[in-house]
Design a protein around this motif. Structure first.
Motif, mmCIF file in Angstrom:
data_model
loop_
_atom_site.group_PDB
_atom_site.id
_atom_site.type_symbol
_atom_site.label_atom_id
_atom_site.label_comp_id
_atom_site.label_asym_id
_atom_site.label_seq_id
_atom_site.Cartn_x
_atom_site.Cartn_y
_atom_site.Cartn_z
ATOM 1 N N ASP A 48 0.583 -0.922 -0.008
ATOM 2 C CA ASP A 48 0.101 -0.027 0.105
ATOM 3 C C ASP A 48 1.042 1.235 0.094
ATOM 4 N N LEU A 49 2.004 1.141 0.642
ATOM 5 C CA LEU A 49 3.138 2.272 0.835
ATOM 6 C C LEU A 49 3.434 2.916 -0.626
ATOM 7 N N GLU A 55 1.346 7.362 -6.547
ATOM 8 C CA GLU A 55 0.500 8.372 -6.651
ATOM 9 C C GLU A 55 1.052 9.703 -6.264
ATOM 10 N N SER A 56 1.981 9.670 -5.200
ATOM 11 C CA SER A 56 2.472 10.994 -4.753
ATOM 12 C C SER A 56 3.231 11.254 -5.775
ATOM 13 N N PHE A 57 4.163 10.728 -6.316
ATOM 14 C CA PHE A 57 5.259 11.125 -7.215
ATOM 15 C C PHE A 57 4.525 11.522 -8.484
ATOM 16 N N TRP A 78 6.508 21.050 0.308
ATOM 17 C CA TRP A 78 5.276 20.973 -0.623
ATOM 18 C C TRP A 78 5.243 19.456 -1.141
ATOM 19 N N MET A 79 6.236 18.661 -1.185
ATOM 20 C CA MET A 79 6.464 17.305 -1.817
ATOM 21 C C MET A 79 5.643 16.614 -0.419
ATOM 22 N N GLU A 86 -2.077 12.267 0.195
ATOM 23 C CA GLU A 86 -2.139 11.104 -0.433
ATOM 24 C C GLU A 86 -2.443 9.841 0.418
ATOM 25 N N SER A 87 -1.590 9.961 1.649
ATOM 26 C CA SER A 87 -1.599 8.968 2.581
ATOM 27 C C SER A 87 -2.885 8.859 3.442
#
Length: 189
Positions: A48-49, A55-57, A78-79, A86-87
């Protein structure tokens, strides 16, 4: 150091704005480990991580053109916000983010003192945080690590501020027990 980090951030942003394909590799090489650590605190399953980080990238790469550099650390901050959001979104969608009910853990109140962390590495502590029940883990990370207030957390998680505070207290009680048990086991070795 200050100028080196600032230069790295500005260089990465400049490469993205120029459409240079190496910008993605450079950003990933520089920040993937850190951002993985951020996601690790929220998401307990490794697969899941990986999904959350992917998705985050994707969001980072597709939205970086709208990012406005505001000084040293602003790109990293920001990142980090993107990974945290997203988490939390992933946890909400998985419905594993149920807030722990007050009676679901039979934990006596412990004194409000901080546990002694002697002999507990950052990696071990991080793994302990990862093993907290989902609601406690979310609140603990947002409050203790991200510095959010209980009011901000209540808005993010759609809970009452008092629920956030009680979840944080529960997380501390559970972590204190884990730390004491770990230290006891290490002393026996």
């Amino acid at each position: 150091m200050y100028s080196e980090q600032t230069d790295k951030e500005q260089r990465i942003i400049r490469l993205f704005h120029q459409g240079d394909a190496s910008a993605m590799d450079l950003l990933y090489a520089e920040y993937a480990g850190y951002l993985t650590g951020v996601g690790f605190r929220y998401i307990s399953d490794d697969d899941d991580l990986k999904d959350v980080l992917q998705e985050s990238f994707i969001k980072i790469f597709t939205r970086i053109s709208s990012f406005s550099y505001r000084g040293k650390g602003s790109l990293k901050a920001w990142m980090t916000r993107i990974v945290i959001n997203e988490s939390l979104q992933f946890l909400r969608h998985q419905q594993s983010s149920q807030i722990v009910r007050m009676d679901s853990y039979d934990l006596p109140d412990l004194p409000e003192e901080e546990p002694e962390l002697t002999g507990v590495s950052a990696e071990v502590l991080s793994e302990m945080i990862r093993r907290l029940p989902p609601g406690c883990r979310e609140v603990f990370n947002l409050y203790a690590i991200e510095g959010k207030s209980h009011i901000e957390i209540s808005q993010l998680l759609n809970i009452k501020p008092d629920t956030s505070a009680s979840q944080f207290h529960r997380a501390r009680v559970i972590l204190t027990r884990m730390i004491k048990k770990y230290q006891l086991n290490k002393a026996r070795e």
